[in-house]
Design a protein around this motif. Structure first.
Motif, PDB file in Angstrom:
ATOM      1  N   PHE A  45     -15.011   2.601 -18.472  1.00 48.73           N
ATOM      2  CA  PHE A  45     -14.923   1.859 -17.223  1.00 48.73           C
ATOM      3  C   PHE A  45     -16.308   1.372 -16.815  1.00 48.73           C
ATOM      4  O   PHE A  45     -17.278   2.118 -16.831  1.00 48.73           O
ATOM      5  N   SER A  46     -16.392   0.107 -16.452  1.00 49.28           N
ATOM      6  CA  SER A  46     -17.657  -0.441 -15.957  1.00 49.28           C
ATOM      7  C   SER A  46     -17.351  -1.485 -14.885  1.00 49.28           C
ATOM      8  O   SER A  46     -16.235  -1.971 -14.765  1.00 49.28           O
ATOM      9  N   GLY A  47     -18.358  -1.796 -14.095  1.00 51.94           N
ATOM     10  CA  GLY A  47     -18.178  -2.771 -13.034  1.00 51.94           C
ATOM     11  C   GLY A  47     -17.533  -2.126 -11.817  1.00 51.94           C
ATOM     12  O   GLY A  47     -17.758  -0.960 -11.520  1.00 51.94           O
ATOM     13  N   SER A  48     -16.713  -2.901 -11.139  1.00 54.06           N
ATOM     14  CA  SER A  48     -16.010  -2.378  -9.972  1.00 54.06           C
ATOM     15  C   SER A  48     -14.596  -2.933  -9.959  1.00 54.06           C
ATOM     16  O   SER A  48     -14.336  -4.030 -10.467  1.00 54.06           O
ATOM     17  N   GLN A  49     -13.698  -2.144  -9.412  1.00 49.71           N
ATOM     18  CA  GLN A  49     -12.304  -2.553  -9.316  1.00 49.71           C
ATOM     19  C   GLN A  49     -11.664  -1.779  -8.164  1.00 49.71           C
ATOM     20  O   GLN A  49     -12.045  -0.644  -7.866  1.00 49.71           O
ATOM     21  N   ARG A  50     -10.692  -2.396  -7.556  1.00 51.53           N
ATOM     22  CA  ARG A  50     -10.001  -1.757  -6.439  1.00 51.53           C
ATOM     23  C   ARG A  50      -8.961  -0.777  -6.978  1.00 51.53           C
ATOM     24  O   ARG A  50      -8.117  -1.137  -7.787  1.00 51.53           O
ATOM     25  N   LEU A  51      -9.039   0.461  -6.509  1.00 48.60           N
ATOM     26  CA  LEU A  51      -8.050   1.485  -6.812  1.00 48.60           C
ATOM     27  C   LEU A  51      -7.003   1.420  -5.701  1.00 48.60           C
ATOM     28  O   LEU A  51      -7.326   1.574  -4.530  1.00 48.60           O
ATOM     29  N   GLN A  52      -5.772   1.145  -6.065  1.00 52.32           N
ATOM     30  CA  GLN A  52      -4.703   0.875  -5.099  1.00 52.32           C
ATOM     31  C   GLN A  52      -3.574   1.871  -5.286  1.00 52.32           C
ATOM     32  O   GLN A  52      -3.249   2.241  -6.413  1.00 52.32           O
ATOM     33  N   ALA A  53      -2.966   2.319  -4.188  1.00 54.69           N
ATOM     34  CA  ALA A  53      -1.801   3.205  -4.244  1.00 54.69           C
ATOM     35  C   ALA A  53      -0.829   2.840  -3.131  1.00 54.69           C
ATOM     36  O   ALA A  53      -1.237   2.535  -2.009  1.00 54.69           O
ATOM     37  N   ASP A  54       0.449   2.855  -3.469  1.00 55.45           N
ATOM     38  CA  ASP A  54       1.507   2.695  -2.475  1.00 55.45           C
ATOM     39  C   ASP A  54       2.019   4.091  -2.160  1.00 55.45           C
ATOM     40  O   ASP A  54       2.406   4.830  -3.073  1.00 55.45           O
ATOM     41  N   VAL A  55       1.988   4.479  -0.899  1.00 53.72           N
ATOM     42  CA  VAL A  55       2.391   5.828  -0.494  1.00 53.72           C
ATOM     43  C   VAL A  55       3.539   5.751   0.500  1.00 53.72           C
ATOM     44  O   VAL A  55       3.679   4.765   1.226  1.00 53.72           O
ATOM     45  N   SER A  56       4.355   6.799   0.508  1.00 52.43           N
ATOM     46  CA  SER A  56       5.453   6.885   1.471  1.00 52.43           C
ATOM     47  C   SER A  56       5.593   8.328   1.913  1.00 52.43           C
ATOM     48  O   SER A  56       5.154   9.250   1.227  1.00 52.43           O
ATOM     49  N   TRP A  57       6.206   8.528   3.096  1.00 52.43           N
ATOM     50  CA  TRP A  57       6.346   9.861   3.649  1.00 52.43           C
ATOM     51  C   TRP A  57       7.500   9.874   4.636  1.00 52.43           C
ATOM     52  O   TRP A  57       8.043   8.837   4.998  1.00 52.43           O
ATOM     53  N   LEU A  58       7.862  11.067   5.066  1.00 56.10           N
ATOM     54  CA  LEU A  58       8.842  11.265   6.122  1.00 56.10           C
ATOM     55  C   LEU A  58       8.208  12.090   7.228  1.00 56.10           C
ATOM     56  O   LEU A  58       7.512  13.064   6.956  1.00 56.10           O
ATOM     57  N   VAL A  59       8.450  11.719   8.470  1.00 60.57           N
ATOM     58  CA  VAL A  59       8.063  12.508   9.631  1.00 60.57           C
ATOM     59  C   VAL A  59       9.365  12.989  10.244  1.00 60.57           C
ATOM     60  O   VAL A  59      10.199  12.173  10.647  1.00 60.57           O
ATOM     61  N   CYS A  60       9.553  14.319  10.274  1.00 60.54           N
ATOM     62  CA  CYS A  60      10.840  14.862  10.692  1.00 60.54           C
ATOM     63  C   CYS A  60      10.696  15.824  11.860  1.00 60.54           C
ATOM     64  O   CYS A  60       9.754  16.613  11.914  1.00 60.54           O
ATOM     65  N   LYS A  61      11.630  15.774  12.748  1.00 58.22           N
ATOM     66  CA  LYS A  61      11.839  16.774  13.798  1.00 58.22           C
ATOM     67  C   LYS A  61      13.345  16.901  13.922  1.00 58.22           C
ATOM     68  O   LYS A  61      13.948  17.600  13.130  1.00 58.22           O
ATOM     69  N   ASP A  62      13.957  16.200  14.849  1.00 53.42           N
ATOM     70  CA  ASP A  62      15.413  16.188  14.942  1.00 53.42           C
ATOM     71  C   ASP A  62      16.011  15.181  13.959  1.00 53.42           C
ATOM     72  O   ASP A  62      17.125  15.347  13.487  1.00 53.42           O
ATOM     73  N   ILE A  63      15.266  14.123  13.692  1.00 47.53           N
ATOM     74  CA  ILE A  63      15.634  13.137  12.681  1.00 47.53           C
ATOM     75  C   ILE A  63      14.390  12.870  11.848  1.00 47.53           C
ATOM     76  O   ILE A  63      13.277  13.223  12.234  1.00 47.53           O
ATOM     77  N   CYS A  64      14.572  12.245  10.702  1.00 47.12           N
ATOM     78  CA  CYS A  64      13.433  11.899   9.842  1.00 47.12           C
ATOM     79  C   CYS A  64      13.170  10.397   9.921  1.00 47.12           C
ATOM     80  O   CYS A  64      14.091   9.594   9.826  1.00 47.12           O
ATOM     81  N   ILE A  65      11.910  10.069  10.100  1.00 42.91           N
ATOM     82  CA  ILE A  65      11.489   8.673  10.191  1.00 42.91           C
ATOM     83  C   ILE A  65      10.591   8.378   8.994  1.00 42.91           C
ATOM     84  O   ILE A  65       9.561   9.028   8.819  1.00 42.91           O
ATOM     85  N   PRO A  66      10.985   7.419   8.150  1.00 50.43           N
ATOM     86  CA  PRO A  66      10.158   7.096   6.985  1.00 50.43           C
ATOM     87  C   PRO A  66       8.936   6.265   7.368  1.00 50.43           C
ATOM     88  O   PRO A  66       8.958   5.501   8.340  1.00 50.43           O
ATOM     89  N   GLY A  67       7.888   6.432   6.617  1.00 54.70           N
ATOM     90  CA  GLY A  67       6.684   5.627   6.776  1.00 54.70           C
ATOM     91  C   GLY A  67       6.151   5.253   5.406  1.00 54.70           C
ATOM     92  O   GLY A  67       6.470   5.898   4.404  1.00 54.70           O
ATOM     93  N   SER A  68       5.345   4.234   5.332  1.00 51.79           N
ATOM     94  CA  SER A  68       4.748   3.830   4.059  1.00 51.79           C
ATOM     95  C   SER A  68       3.499   3.007   4.336  1.00 51.79           C
ATOM     96  O   SER A  68       3.310   2.489   5.445  1.00 51.79           O
ATOM     97  N   ALA A  69       2.648   2.929   3.318  1.00 46.96           N
ATOM     98  CA  ALA A  69       1.426   2.136   3.433  1.00 46.96           C
ATOM     99  C   ALA A  69       0.918   1.826   2.028  1.00 46.96           C
ATOM    100  O   ALA A  69       1.244   2.508   1.068  1.00 46.96           O
ATOM    101  N   SER A  70       0.139   0.806   1.955  1.00 45.14           N
ATOM    102  CA  SER A  70      -0.585   0.483   0.731  1.00 45.14           C
ATOM    103  C   SER A  70      -2.054   0.757   1.031  1.00 45.14           C
ATOM    104  O   SER A  70      -2.616   0.176   1.963  1.00 45.14           O
TER     105      SER A  70
END
Length: 188
Positions: A45-70
């Motif tokens: 590996f040389s130079g520079s490059q963007r390391l990218q990830a798509d992530v998702s999750w659940l936030v739960c209490k009485d119901i679960c609410i999905p979330g996501s981000a890049s």
């Protein structure tokens, strides 16, 4: 990620909390936490490059609410400096359970329960094997809190050859590898 030859391992999970709601029991996090991944760049590996990830999750209490981000970060060869947000990474590393050293414990499946004999006192245990125990059932502890009996999730559970258990004691967590052995129910 877009980086050919990139290797990613993980996640490494922080110590969970036992969360009871009426007769249900689950494990999770009632506070902010971070998951750690090990990222290894290819040797060429040389130079520079963007390391990218798509992530998702659940936030739960009485119901679960999905979330996501890049999310992403620019990776440069030879930078070798301090990580951005180093304090966040340090806190995440400190929240990880440690591997136990020394004496191993034993486990046995008998009379419809998982019996454990631990090398040291534990305030709580979390088996790594899913569907082994009834998480909502009451755990019977010995007076010294080194042995316990936990009802199995259902009859006919196949005993594993070995068992990983996360133990908590005074806020410190460690992974134990337990071997099959006789664990007496006397005193429980």
């Amino acid at each position: 990620s877009g980086i050919e030859g990139l290797q990613v391992a993980g996640p490494k999970w922080p110590v969970p909390e036992a969360l009871r709601e009426d007769i249900l029991m689950t494990y999770g996090y009632g506070h902010a936490h971070s998951l750690l991944y090990s990222v290894t760049l290819p040797e060429d590996f040389s130079g520079s490059q963007r390391l990218q990830a798509d992530v998702s999750w659940l936030v739960c209490k009485d119901i679960c609410i999905p979330g996501s981000a890049s999310i992403g970060e620019l990776v440069q060869s030879g930078s070798g400096g301090r990580a951005i947000n180093n304090d966040v990474f340090q806190a995440a590393r400190e929240a990880l359970p440690r591997a136990a050293s020394g004496e191993l414990g034993t486990f046995q499946l008998a009379d419809g329960e998982l019996r454990l004999s631990l090398p040291a006192k534990a305030d709580a245990v979390f088996p790594a094997k899913q569907y082994l125990v009834n998480h909502a059932a009451e755990i019977r502890w010995s007076e010294d809190r080194q042995r316990l009996a936990w009802p199995l999730a259902f009859e006919g559970v196949e005993p594993p050859d070995e068992l990983s258990i996360l133990t908590l004691n005074n806020g410190a967590a460690q992974w134990l590898q337990l071997k099959v052995g006789d664990v007496s129910a006397v005193g429980l």
